[in-house]
Design an enzyme around this catalytic site. Sequence first.
Site, PDB file in Angstrom:
ATOM      1  N   ASP A 116       0.409  -1.555   0.230  1.00  0.00           N
ATOM      2  CA  ASP A 116       0.020  -0.020   0.112  1.00  0.00           C
ATOM      3  C   ASP A 116       0.966   1.306   0.199  1.00  0.00           C
ATOM      4  OD1 ASP A 116      -2.948   1.257   0.160  1.00  0.00           O
ATOM      5  OD2 ASP A 116      -1.127   2.158   2.315  1.00  0.00           O
ATOM      6  N   LYS A 148       4.156   4.264  -3.437  1.00  0.00           N
ATOM      7  CA  LYS A 148       4.833   6.020  -4.254  1.00  0.00           C
ATOM      8  C   LYS A 148       5.228   7.281  -3.199  1.00  0.00           C
ATOM      9  CE  LYS A 148       1.486   9.055  -5.543  1.00  0.00           C
ATOM     10  NZ  LYS A 148       0.864   9.157  -6.389  1.00  0.00           N
ATOM     11  N   HIS A 149       4.421   6.353  -1.677  1.00  0.00           N
ATOM     12  CA  HIS A 149       5.293   7.612  -0.594  1.00  0.00           C
ATOM     13  C   HIS A 149       6.202   6.646   0.001  1.00  0.00           C
ATOM     14  CE1 HIS A 149       1.259   9.604  -1.239  1.00  0.00           C
ATOM     15  NE2 HIS A 149       1.060   8.799  -1.283  1.00  0.00           N
ATOM     16  N   GLU A 209       1.958  -0.195  -4.813  1.00  0.00           N
ATOM     17  CA  GLU A 209       0.451   0.572  -5.553  1.00  0.00           C
ATOM     18  C   GLU A 209       1.139   2.151  -5.772  1.00  0.00           C
ATOM     19  OE1 GLU A 209      -2.973   2.957  -5.044  1.00  0.00           O
ATOM     20  OE2 GLU A 209      -1.479   2.639  -3.465  1.00  0.00           O
ATOM     21  N   GLU A 249       3.498  13.036 -12.618  1.00  0.00           N
ATOM     22  CA  GLU A 249       3.872  13.454 -11.425  1.00  0.00           C
ATOM     23  C   GLU A 249       5.782  13.037 -11.067  1.00  0.00           C
ATOM     24  OE1 GLU A 249       1.661  11.604  -8.916  1.00  0.00           O
ATOM     25  OE2 GLU A 249       0.318  12.275  -8.949  1.00  0.00           O
ATOM     26  N   ASN A 262     -10.704  -0.314  -8.695  1.00  0.00           N
ATOM     27  CA  ASN A 262     -10.526  -1.158  -8.096  1.00  0.00           C
ATOM     28  C   ASN A 262     -10.870   0.028  -6.476  1.00  0.00           C
ATOM     29  OD1 ASN A 262      -9.131   1.992  -6.947  1.00  0.00           O
ATOM     30  ND2 ASN A 262      -6.980   0.581  -6.841  1.00  0.00           N
ATOM     31  N   HIS A 289     -12.186   7.708  -4.890  1.00  0.00           N
ATOM     32  CA  HIS A 289     -10.695   8.062  -3.639  1.00  0.00           C
ATOM     33  C   HIS A 289      -9.776   7.736  -4.437  1.00  0.00           C
ATOM     34  CE1 HIS A 289     -12.217   7.537   0.684  1.00  0.00           C
ATOM     35  NE2 HIS A 289     -13.178   8.078  -0.294  1.00  0.00           N
ATOM     36  N   LYS A 344      -6.031  -8.113 -11.985  1.00  0.00           N
ATOM     37  CA  LYS A 344      -6.687  -8.212 -10.889  1.00  0.00           C
ATOM     38  C   LYS A 344      -8.494  -7.834 -11.283  1.00  0.00           C
ATOM     39  CE  LYS A 344      -6.105  -4.693  -7.665  1.00  0.00           C
ATOM     40  NZ  LYS A 344      -5.804  -4.558  -6.255  1.00  0.00           N
TER      41      LYS A 344
END
Length: 453
Positions: free
Chosen positions: A182, A185-186, A208, A215, A270, A277, A308
């Site tokens: 999860d 990217k962070h 993810e 970006e 998803n 979101h 998926k």
Amino acid sequence: FAAPSSVGEPTTFVHLFEWSWPDVAKECETFLGPQGYAAVQVSPPNEHITGSQWWTRYQPVSYQLTSRGGDRNAFIAMVSRCKAVGVDIYVDAVINHMAHGSGKGVAGSTFANKQYPIYSPNDFHQTCAINPTDYGNNAWRVQNCELVGLHDLDTDSPYVQTQLANFLNDLLSVGVAGFRLDASKHMPPSDIGDVLAKLNKESVVFQEVIDQGSEAIKASEYFQNGLVTEFKYSLKLSETFKTGKLAWLKSFGEQWGFMPSYKAVVFTDNHDNQRGHGGAGSIVTFHDGKLYDLANVFMLAFPYGYPKVMSSYEFNGDTDAGGPNVPVHQGNTLNCNAQQWQCEHRRPFIAGAMRFRNHTTGNWTASNWWDNGNNQIAFSRGDQGFVAINRESSSMSVKLQTGMKPGTYCDELSGGKNSNQCVGRSVVVDQDGNTQVSLGAMDAIAIHHDSIT
Ligand code: LM2
Ligand code: CA
């Protein structure tokens, strides 16, 4: 509807969003295993904040395996029951951050002021907020500041890396086969790499990373660690099915600026973008009825990525609402209906197209492409399979080359073969490999070499 005669090589996984562990286990035994799904992505299994919203699961309090999905024993039982029928479990691992604010977790742990059972304030980055404008030009802030107020772990520190590896190794030790990382990217890709290097088993890893092309952080930076979500695929597939022309899909894949197929985890929608979101746009979902079936048929029939399938619940416009207050399986009753669990993965077209993919792994190309310049398309998977999709409001009637040997085949989308009896529609391929495709509006067929009758 009927079980297929044989499952073929598993190619597709399903996200059973917010399903409890006993429900997942039963679904593996009664449907996913027999039909041929490869794996299930389950909601985060560790202790999270209390509350009824679905997103409480994305606010970790500890790595104890107690969650809305069930307790540790139920989790372990699910993993082994699924494994016994050939279905792997992928855990949604929330490792970038811990819960916002203060309170209690669902297993009774308390937290406040960056203090959690195994973390203290110096295990976190200094508090700063990720601003919407940071995404465009400030990679450092995206990776070191807080995502929606969630305390950002210092993933560079050896102590934090050890705790994360312990958590993932615990899951591997009970038989988990893979992870969705999860909020990847962070986290700097090298921090993820350091944690993965500490794992003591091979596993499927997909990160993810929401990269829609504009970006500071690129999905490609994460290839070194494993697979990566391809959000451009979801967006472009949805746009094309909703407002574009299916004829455009002839070149779908890398030529559209997507990552290499072998790195990509792909999906129609998803759990985030289906409700506005993360990464939202004009996304095709279960609310779109037949259009959704056809988009999934294309995803599953077309040779690109690791697909998926999404399995959702009705939320009636309340984008925070948690899942229905009933289990999916209640004795012999299945609570898959308009107001409750959607069970998209059970829809005949979606399960049928998944089986088609399983039986066409022998040829990873789209050949004999045909389109009418508009919203009728067809293509072959070499001599392994053939699919035709009509997304128009009028019928489709055309003679097409299938690439397949002559014979009578059984359409997988309308049921396929069940112990050698065809429960689907029959499709005749003539001596020259041609077939007369006759489809009504918003319909499709898919045949493959094992569906010959
Ligand atoms: C993800 N991927 O990177 C998940 O796919 C996504 O579902 C998660 O957000 C996110 N990252 C963090 O793991 C969800 C949800 C947010 C929600 C967070 C945390 O989309 O709306 O934020 O989980 O539960 C909620 C509130 C937000 C609040 C925050 C902290 O919506 O307003 O911000 O909790 O209390 C102060
Ligand atoms: Ca971070």
